[in-house]
Scaffold this motif. Structure first.
Motif, mmCIF file in Angstrom:
data_model
loop_
_atom_site.group_PDB
_atom_site.id
_atom_site.type_symbol
_atom_site.label_atom_id
_atom_site.label_comp_id
_atom_site.label_asym_id
_atom_site.label_seq_id
_atom_site.Cartn_x
_atom_site.Cartn_y
_atom_site.Cartn_z
ATOM 1 N N TYR A 144 15.610 22.979 -64.291
ATOM 2 C CA TYR A 144 14.610 24.052 -64.349
ATOM 3 C C TYR A 144 15.077 25.164 -65.282
ATOM 4 O O TYR A 144 14.305 25.657 -66.122
ATOM 5 N N GLY A 145 16.342 25.560 -65.151
ATOM 6 C CA GLY A 145 16.867 26.616 -66.014
ATOM 7 C C GLY A 145 16.777 26.249 -67.483
ATOM 8 O O GLY A 145 16.470 27.101 -68.334
ATOM 9 N N ALA A 146 17.021 24.969 -67.808
ATOM 10 C CA ALA A 146 16.954 24.530 -69.203
ATOM 11 C C ALA A 146 15.521 24.546 -69.717
ATOM 12 O O ALA A 146 15.261 24.921 -70.870
ATOM 13 N N ILE A 147 14.559 24.158 -68.876
ATOM 14 C CA ILE A 147 13.160 24.109 -69.310
ATOM 15 C C ILE A 147 12.618 25.503 -69.594
ATOM 16 O O ILE A 147 11.867 25.703 -70.568
ATOM 17 N N VAL A 148 12.986 26.500 -68.780
ATOM 18 C CA VAL A 148 12.425 27.845 -68.953
ATOM 19 C C VAL A 148 13.225 28.686 -69.938
ATOM 20 O O VAL A 148 12.977 29.892 -70.068
ATOM 21 N N VAL A 149 14.167 28.079 -70.651
ATOM 22 C CA VAL A 149 14.856 28.803 -71.734
ATOM 23 C C VAL A 149 13.856 29.220 -72.799
ATOM 24 O O VAL A 149 13.930 30.316 -73.359
ATOM 25 N N VAL A 150 12.898 28.325 -73.093
ATOM 26 C CA VAL A 150 11.959 28.584 -74.181
ATOM 27 C C VAL A 150 10.950 29.647 -73.770
ATOM 28 O O VAL A 150 10.514 29.700 -72.624
ATOM 29 N N THR A 151 10.611 30.526 -74.718
ATOM 30 C CA THR A 151 9.567 31.520 -74.491
ATOM 31 C C THR A 151 8.269 31.061 -75.143
ATOM 32 O O THR A 151 7.236 31.005 -74.504
ATOM 33 N N GLY A 152 8.303 30.711 -76.397
ATOM 34 C CA GLY A 152 7.148 30.078 -77.013
ATOM 35 C C GLY A 152 6.259 30.987 -77.823
ATOM 36 O O GLY A 152 5.743 31.982 -77.315
ATOM 37 N N PRO A 153 6.060 30.662 -79.123
ATOM 38 C CA PRO A 153 5.193 31.470 -79.995
ATOM 39 C C PRO A 153 3.719 31.336 -79.663
ATOM 40 O O PRO A 153 2.923 32.189 -80.033
ATOM 41 N N LEU B 61 9.581 34.022 -55.785
ATOM 42 C CA LEU B 61 10.843 34.769 -55.829
ATOM 43 C C LEU B 61 11.742 34.269 -56.956
ATOM 44 O O LEU B 61 12.436 35.065 -57.609
ATOM 45 N N THR B 62 11.728 32.978 -57.205
ATOM 46 C CA THR B 62 12.505 32.423 -58.316
ATOM 47 C C THR B 62 12.033 32.999 -59.647
ATOM 48 O O THR B 62 12.840 33.400 -60.500
ATOM 49 N N VAL B 63 10.709 33.041 -59.830
ATOM 50 C CA VAL B 63 10.156 33.569 -61.084
ATOM 51 C C VAL B 63 10.446 35.062 -61.228
ATOM 52 O O VAL B 63 10.806 35.539 -62.315
ATOM 53 N N LEU B 64 10.315 35.812 -60.143
ATOM 54 C CA LEU B 64 10.601 37.250 -60.206
ATOM 55 C C LEU B 64 12.068 37.506 -60.548
ATOM 56 O O LEU B 64 12.385 38.449 -61.295
ATOM 57 N N ALA B 65 12.965 36.691 -60.013
ATOM 58 C CA ALA B 65 14.385 36.836 -60.356
ATOM 59 C C ALA B 65 14.604 36.562 -61.838
ATOM 60 O O ALA B 65 15.397 37.245 -62.510
ATOM 61 N N ALA C 137 7.980 18.867 -57.804
ATOM 62 C CA ALA C 137 8.417 20.228 -57.469
ATOM 63 C C ALA C 137 8.833 21.001 -58.715
ATOM 64 O O ALA C 137 8.474 22.177 -58.876
ATOM 65 N N ILE C 138 9.584 20.344 -59.615
ATOM 66 C CA ILE C 138 10.054 21.060 -60.803
ATOM 67 C C ILE C 138 8.888 21.352 -61.744
ATOM 68 O O ILE C 138 8.841 22.416 -62.385
ATOM 69 N N ILE D 108 20.586 29.391 -60.753
ATOM 70 C CA ILE D 108 20.993 30.092 -59.520
ATOM 71 C C ILE D 108 19.766 30.536 -58.731
ATOM 72 O O ILE D 108 19.714 30.400 -57.498
ATOM 73 N N ALA D 109 18.734 31.053 -59.445
ATOM 74 C CA ALA D 109 17.520 31.503 -58.767
ATOM 75 C C ALA D 109 16.793 30.337 -58.109
ATOM 76 O O ALA D 109 16.352 30.426 -56.954
ATOM 77 N N ALA D 110 16.664 29.214 -58.839
ATOM 78 C CA ALA D 110 15.960 28.057 -58.286
ATOM 79 C C ALA D 110 16.714 27.456 -57.100
ATOM 80 O O ALA D 110 16.099 27.009 -56.121
ATOM 81 N N HIS D 111 18.040 27.454 -57.159
ATOM 82 C CA HIS D 111 18.833 26.910 -56.064
ATOM 83 C C HIS D 111 18.785 27.835 -54.842
ATOM 84 O O HIS D 111 18.695 27.369 -53.700
ATOM 85 N N SER D 112 18.806 29.149 -55.105
ATOM 86 C CA SER D 112 18.871 30.113 -54.002
ATOM 87 C C SER D 112 17.527 30.289 -53.310
ATOM 88 O O SER D 112 17.461 30.349 -52.072
ATOM 89 N N PHE D 113 16.441 30.397 -54.083
ATOM 90 C CA PHE D 113 15.143 30.724 -53.496
ATOM 91 C C PHE D 113 14.266 29.487 -53.259
ATOM 92 O O PHE D 113 13.623 29.379 -52.224
ATOM 93 N N SER D 114 14.232 28.588 -54.231
ATOM 94 C CA SER D 114 13.395 27.390 -54.079
ATOM 95 C C SER D 114 14.146 26.224 -53.457
ATOM 96 O O SER D 114 13.560 25.165 -53.229
ATOM 97 N N GLU D 115 15.438 26.420 -53.238
ATOM 98 C CA GLU D 115 16.287 25.423 -52.587
ATOM 99 C C GLU D 115 16.320 24.090 -53.351
ATOM 100 O O GLU D 115 16.354 23.015 -52.772
#
Length: 592
Positions: free
Chosen positions: A124-133, A304-308, A366-367, A108-115
């Motif tokens: 994008y949402g699936a890729i940033v699920v991971v936090t990483g040790p 803005l996407t990252v801040l959201a 872009a991604i 939702i953030a990537a669609h709303s802010f980064s269009e």
């Protein structure tokens, strides 16, 4: 210039630059990824043009795959299942419900802010699920946060990596196929999780059995056997179903840690060093391959996407996933703030950008830029502020304080062993009338003829009773005069021992009953205690103590030289503080 020489120089420059960045980060006490990313951007085509990852061709993908397998295995090997059980409910929610919230919120953030169009937004949402040790674990070591919070963040980082990467691959296949059937996503996810779990359990179980049964391997060869086996497990699972190998190596690492294989500490050290090298190489290569122009092309929508993601999605995920747990609000607030992305996100984004471009689909650059911007912002903002936030919220770890009171021989030797093993402690001549302790949990070890202080919350008092009075604790008859004489004349030996299996535990018990050893320090998992009041020995326990001689027959026994600063008991000492230098090291984890 010859292409082979070009590749050789590329790897030399990359390794040298990566290690230099790690050294600089260690000196500055900042997350290593900060300097690795900056180094990659500086040396890449948009900078000095010294590092050109495209020279590796398909070799880059191979290097990324093998390195990620090593990183995930080392993460599984570092997790203690006993600690994870304390936060199992919240951890389960974070890698299931939390993953779903992050995918949806990130999309939702990537669609709303980064269009981004919806397919790319969900990718994008699936890729940033991971936090990483690779980022979280070093960060927590610097911060020294509350153990429960640290365990939850480390567990999430290790376990969400394979799940998130698999999920990202499934979403990518869904995007590339153009299908509208969401059931295919679930089917692909479940298939890879099942295959990975089976491969990791079988491979890890067989490897553990082999290492426990084969005794003729040297420590060096044993670590290399583990390295070869983890890549074999990864390759077998990958051959069955793509990306199933990620979960397989995590489970294999967890199994090896759980069964306490011989030389586990040496294997963890070796794998940790390889992981540091792999991270240093990968981050420099992947950052060098990033176009700086693509970052600016995101505009304000990128930040803005990252801040959201940081300020809305993550707190919402933590709030729902820890609902009903025993975590307090400061702990939840800290969990909400700490979620830096690392090498898995960078690797997946780089590979996906190539695949999308090869298929003639727009949005690959872009991604990739959006994911790297996420890594940069989360690491900079969260990494640099983590300790300050932890202090403000009051979630810093307050380790148990060990206080030795008196000048007895055993206390003097204990103080030196504690110093050698980097255990914070304090040595005093006597307990003050109105003591003020530095920690909420204090173990007070009283020497002989020391008065017992008044009861106090969090205070544990242990009397250093004469050695013959300790006999009932070990179910044996300990000769007090003999051990005292041995200790005075230095006619006993210092040892270190890890109880790697049941046979070693039995040998340990027999040595105790025969009055051959006198344990002094005891480590179980990450927790330490004085061995004056020992618990029943278990597989995986580690002891330091005294032995009558070096003829003791216990598998895995390691002898230690007497400390150079050992003070002869004949020297006049009114205070233990005069005998040893008070130790207050930064790290509370003993070195082996």
């Amino acid at each position: 210039m010859d292409s082979g020489l070009d590749t050789t120089l590329l790897l030399i420059v990359t390794v040298a630059a990566g290690i230099a960045a790690q050294v600089l980060a260690s000196w500055a006490k900042l997350p290593g990824i900060v300097f690795l990313l900056l180094t990659g951007l500086l040396l890449g085509p948009d900078g000095l043009n010294w590092v050109q990852p495209e020279q590796l061709g398909e070799g880059l993908e191979t290097l990324v795959s093998l390195s990620v397998a090593l990183i995930l295995f080392e993460g599984g090997l570092s997790l203690d299942l006993r600690n994870l059980l304390q936060v199992s409910g919240s951890l389960r929610n974070l890698i299931t419900l939390g993953a779903g919230i992050t995918i949806l919120g990130g999309a939702i953030a990537a669609h709303s802010f980064s269009e981004f169009p919806w397919p790319l937004a969900f990718l994008y949402g699936a890729i940033v699920v991971v936090t990483g040790p690779t980022v979280t674990t070093p960060l927590l070591r610097q911060v020294q946060a509350d153990p429960k919070v640290s365990t939850l963040l480390e567990g999430e980082g290790v376990l969400i990596d394979p799940i998130g990467a698999i999920l990202a691959v499934v979403v990518l296949n869904f995007v590339l196929s153009g299908s509208q059937d969401v059931g295919l996503v679930l089917e692909g996810l479940i298939l890879r999780l099942v295959v990975g779990a089976i491969a990791g359990s079988l491979g890890g179980g067989l490897l553990a059995l082999f290492l426990r049964q084969v005794r003729f391997l040297s420590e060096e060869l044993r670590t290399l056997v583990v390295l070869a086996a983890l890549w074999a497990i990864f390759g077998a699972a990958q051959a069955a179903v793509s990306e199933a190998g990620l979960l397989a190596v995590v489970i294999a690492g967890l199994l090896l840690r759980a069964v306490a294989i011989p030389d586990l500490e040496a294997i963890k050290t070796f794998k940790g060093q390889l992981t540091t090298l792999a991270i240093s190489i990968l981050f420099v290569l992947l950052a060098a391959d990033l176009s700086i122009a693509s970052l600016f092309a995101l505009g304000w929508g990128g930040p803005l996407t990252v801040l959201a993601l940081m300020l809305v999605v993550r707190p919402l995920s933590i709030g729902l996933c820890t609902w009903g747990s025993d975590l307090n609000w400061p702990q939840k607030a800290f969990l909400s703030w700490i979620a830096p992305r690392g090498i898995i996100s960078a690797s997946v984004a780089s590979l996906f950008a190539i695949l999308l471009t090869d298929r003639g689909l727009a949005g690959g650059a872009a991604i990739k830029a959006q994911v790297f911007l996420t890594i940069l912002m989360t690491v900079f903002l969260q990494g640099l502020s983590a300790k300050t936030v932890a202090k403000k919220l009051g979630v810093l770890d307050r380790p148990e304080q060990i206080v030795l009171v008196g000048d007895d021989l055993e206390l003097r030797l204990l103080a030196i062993l504690l110093t050698q093993n980097k255990q914070p402690h304090q040595a005093i001549a006597q307990v003050p009338e109105e003591p003020v302790w530095e920690s909420e949990s204090v173990t007070l070890l009283l020497g002989r003829d020391q008065p017992t202080p008044a009861e106090q919350t969090g205070l544990t008092v242990v009397d250093l009773c004469p050695l013959d009075d300790r006999a009932h604790l070990y179910s044996t008859q300990i000769s007090a005069d003999l051990w005292q004489q041995r200790l005075q004349e230095q006619r006993c030996e210092l040892f270190q021992l890890e109880l790697s299996d049941r046979q070693t535990v039995q040998q340990w018990q027999q040595a105790l009953e025969a009055d051959q050893i006198l344990p002094l320090l005891h480590q179980r998992g990450e927790g330490w205690e004085l061995a004056l009041l020992p618990a029943v020995a278990e597989t995986g326990d580690r002891f330091w103590g005294l032995s009558r001689d070096r003829q003791l027959a216990i598998d895995g026994l390691e002898w230690q030289d007497w400390p150079a600063d050992w003070v002869s008991p004949e020297l006049p000492r009114s205070q233990l503080a005069d005998a040893v230098e008070l130790a207050q090291p930064d790290a509370a984890t003993p070195s082996s």
